[in-house]
Structure formats: structure tokens, C-alpha cells
Design an enzyme around this catalytic site. Structure first.
Site, PDB file in Angstrom:
ATOM      1  N   ASN A  66       0.840  -1.197   0.000  1.00 41.81           N
ATOM      2  CA  ASN A  66       0.000   0.000   0.000  1.00 41.81           C
ATOM      3  C   ASN A  66       0.871   1.241   0.000  1.00 41.81           C
ATOM      4  O   ASN A  66       2.047   1.177   0.365  1.00 41.81           O
ATOM      5  CB  ASN A  66      -0.877   0.044   1.268  1.00 41.81           C
ATOM      6  CG  ASN A  66      -1.716  -1.192   1.441  1.00 41.81           C
ATOM      7  OD1 ASN A  66      -2.282  -1.714   0.484  1.00 41.81           O
ATOM      8  ND2 ASN A  66      -1.780  -1.689   2.665  1.00 41.81           N
ATOM      9  N   HIS A  77       1.130   9.363  18.386  1.00 42.39           N
ATOM     10  CA  HIS A  77       2.259  10.003  17.710  1.00 42.39           C
ATOM     11  C   HIS A  77       3.163  10.767  18.666  1.00 42.39           C
ATOM     12  O   HIS A  77       2.838  11.000  19.827  1.00 42.39           O
ATOM     13  CB  HIS A  77       1.764  10.890  16.561  1.00 42.39           C
ATOM     14  CG  HIS A  77       1.136  12.182  16.979  1.00 42.39           C
ATOM     15  ND1 HIS A  77      -0.210  12.308  17.223  1.00 42.39           N
ATOM     16  CD2 HIS A  77       1.663  13.416  17.189  1.00 42.39           C
ATOM     17  CE1 HIS A  77      -0.476  13.554  17.555  1.00 42.39           C
ATOM     18  NE2 HIS A  77       0.636  14.259  17.554  1.00 42.39           N
ATOM     19  N   HIS A  83       8.247  21.014  16.344  1.00 41.92           N
ATOM     20  CA  HIS A  83       6.809  21.164  16.104  1.00 41.92           C
ATOM     21  C   HIS A  83       6.304  22.529  16.567  1.00 41.92           C
ATOM     22  O   HIS A  83       5.361  23.062  16.007  1.00 41.92           O
ATOM     23  CB  HIS A  83       6.065  20.045  16.837  1.00 41.92           C
ATOM     24  CG  HIS A  83       4.578  20.099  16.747  1.00 41.92           C
ATOM     25  ND1 HIS A  83       3.904  20.357  15.577  1.00 41.92           N
ATOM     26  CD2 HIS A  83       3.625  19.906  17.690  1.00 41.92           C
ATOM     27  CE1 HIS A  83       2.604  20.323  15.809  1.00 41.92           C
ATOM     28  NE2 HIS A  83       2.406  20.065  17.089  1.00 41.92           N
TER      29      HIS A  83
HETATM   30  C1  23J Z   1      -0.977  21.721  15.647  1.00 41.77           C
HETATM   31  C2  23J Z   1      -1.534  22.828  16.246  1.00 41.77           C
HETATM   32  C3  23J Z   1      -2.053  22.748  17.514  1.00 41.77           C
HETATM   33  C4  23J Z   1      -1.963  21.528  18.176  1.00 41.77           C
HETATM   34  C5  23J Z   1      -1.397  20.399  17.586  1.00 41.77           C
HETATM   35  C6  23J Z   1      -0.927  20.512  16.316  1.00 41.77           C
HETATM   36  C7  23J Z   1      -1.313  19.097  18.308  1.00 41.77           C
HETATM   37  O1  23J Z   1      -1.950  18.849  19.284  1.00 41.77           O
HETATM   38  C8  23J Z   1      -0.349  18.069  17.865  1.00 41.77           C
HETATM   39  O2  23J Z   1      -0.730  17.022  17.338  1.00 41.77           O
HETATM   40  O3  23J Z   1       0.838  18.266  18.079  1.00 41.77           O
HETATM   41  S1  23J Z   1      -2.629  21.421  19.792  1.00 41.77           S
HETATM   42 MN    MN Z   2       1.368  16.309  17.665  1.00 40.90          MN
END
Ligand code: 23J
Ligand code: MN
Length: 263
Positions: A66, A77, A83
Site C-alpha cells: 500500500n 504520535h 513542532h
Molecule cells: C498543531 C496545532 C495545535 C496543536 C497540535 C498541532 C497538536 O496537538 C499536535 O498534534 O501536536 S494542539
Molecule cells: Mn502532535
């Protein structure tokens, strides 16, 4: 005991089933709950897609495989420091640069399931963590801290998992001082059973999304949508979380698992 004899004993225990391997991971597919952000704020992560390439047919006579369409922050995750804007400048803050030595560590499991059953907006505070330590022992530097809520039992139904109404999502998580305290103990990261590391109402806190903001500012990690924390002891298990080595990645679906005393 040398590490060689320790690992020899551990290997034997794993083979004999004397050590439990607990799966802390939810199913990953088109029905996996995904975060919904306010539309004026952001673009959402796309629905997960699993596309067949072949299954012993004209497109591949002897093989099945796939291809996937999937956001980094989907299902069970890992959140890497890059991030969040507060963690953007750490060279070792990406999924392909994180030091592996830090990802396997003892885990402290703080049971909040009774509180959350009464209040889906429950926030764990620093005092709550200290009370837990008084009963179970201190959180030590380098260890994981995860919040057990039994929320994962909702993960077969996105609406129940997100639990949103006209006032926004209602799901448990850490208060600001909880994350500050856990970081002061030197924890390597924080995990939650909900859609993200933060509570549903965390966007209105100071700072907004304190788990994301403060963990990643400190070059520490987050774990979201963990499952089966009710199968772990408060202390004594070892958590293993390995994000995919996505180049410049900000996070990754993981197969989260724990080595736990037989029981
Ligand atoms: C992007 C923006 C806000 C949040 C998040 C992602 C997550 O919770 C994440 O999965 O890291 S709150
Ligand atoms: Mn996240």
C-alpha cells in the site's frame, strides 16, 4: 551487574514471556481521530488514506503493498521540539536528529481516570503530581511522565474522542504548573491519551497550549493518543517510542510500547 548480563537476562525474560510487552498504540487508518483546529486559525491535518498498490494481481502478481497519505501528527504520535515555535531552533529537535538514547526510559503513569470520569475538562496540576510522587516515588531526570485517563477507550469514535460542543473541545490534560513542575524534575517528555499532549481547552491558557509551548521550549518531547495506560503500573515499566526518521520532521506516528513487569 554489567549491561551485557542485564541484557542477556532481559532477552531471556522477553523470550519466556517473563516481561510483558504492552502495546500503547491505537489503530492507524481512515477512522483514526484527528485534531480539528478553529478554521480561522489553521489548516487541519488531512484524513489518513491507505491506497492499495497491488495485492497479487495485474499490478503486482506476487505481492501486496500500500501507499499512505498521512500527517505527521496522526494517531498515536510523537511531537518533536521543532513542532512548536518555542522549540524551533534546536538542531537535535527533528525526527531525524533526535538522540535515540533519550527515547527509551522509565515511565511514570499518573492515574487520573477517576477524576476524568467525573470531569472531561480535568486538568492535572503540579500539586496533583506531587501528591502522586508522595505515594509512588519521585519522578527522576530523564524519565517519561504520562497521564492515564482511560480516554483512549473513546478512540473508535472521533466525535466522542474530540468531545467538542459550541464551546470547543472538552478533554483532559495538564495545567501550566504541571508541565513546569514535570520539566523541573528533568522529565524527557509528557504523554496524554487525548488527541494532543494538551487539554481540550489549552488554547485559552497562558501560554496557549502549555504542554506544546513549554516542553518544546525545553527541547523535550510529547506523546499523544496513547492507549492502554491502564495496563501499566504507576512505576516500573520502560517506555519505548521511536518516531520514523522523517527528514526535518516535526513528529511522527509511532508504535508506542512498554516493557512491564509480569502482572
Ligand atoms: C498543531 C496545532 C495545535 C496543536 C497540535 C498541532 C497538536 O496537538 C499536535 O498534534 O501536536 S494542539
Ligand atoms: Mn502532535
Amino acid at each position: 551487574m554489567t549491561s551485557a548480563t542485564l541484557l542477556e537476562d532481559l532477552g531471556a525474560m522477553l523470550l519466556s514471556g517473563g516481561v510483558d510487552v504492552v502495546d500503547l498504540t491505537g489503530p492507524l487508518g481512515p477512522d483514526t481521530p484527528l485534531l480539528k483546529l478553529p478554521p480561522e486559525l489553521a489548516v487541519d491535518t488531512p484524513k489518513i488514506e491507505i491506497h492499495r498498490i497491488s495485492e497479487y494481481d495485474k499490478d503486482g502478481p506476487f505481492w501486496a503493498w500500500n501507499w499512505l497519505k498521512i500527517g505527521e501528527h496522526s494517531g498515536t504520535h510523537f511531537d518533536a521540539p521543532h513542532h512548536w515555535i518555542t522549540g524551533k531552533d534546536y538542531p537535535d529537535g527533528y525526527t531525524d536528529t533526535i538522540p535515540m538514547q533519550r527515547l527509551i526510559a522509565p515511565v511514570n503513569v499518573i492515574d487520573c481516570s477517576a477524576e476524568v470520569a467525573k470531569d472531561p475538562d480535568f486538568l492535572l496540576t503540579a500539586d496533583g503530581v506531587k501528591a502522586w510522587e508522595a505515594e509512588h516515588g519521585e519522578i527522576k531526570s530523564g524519565e517519561w511522565v504520562v497521564m492515564r485517563s482511560d480516554w483512549y477507550k473513546r478512540n473508535d469514535d472521533e466525535a466522542k474522542f474530540l468531545n467538542a460542543d459550541e464551546n470547543g473541545p472538552h478533554s483532559p490534560g495538564p495545567d501550566v504548573d504541571c508541565i513546569e513542575y514535570v520539566l523541573s524534575k528533568g522529565a524527557i517528555g509528557w504523554g496524554n491519551e487525548c488527541i494532543g499532549t494538551d487539554a481540550g481547552k489549552a488554547g485559552g491558557m497562558t501560554p496557549p497550549f502549555p504542554a506544546h509551548n513549554l516542553l518544546h521550549a525545553a527541547n523535550r518531547y510529547g506523546l499523544a493518543s496513547l492507549c492502554n495506560l491502564d495496563k501499566l503500573p504507576p512505576k516500573g515499566a520502560i517506555l519505548i517510542v521511536a518516531p520514523l526518521k522523517i527528514v526535518n520532521g516535526t513528529g511522527s506516528p509511532i508504535r508506542a510500547l512498554a516493557l512491564a513487569p509480569k502482572g
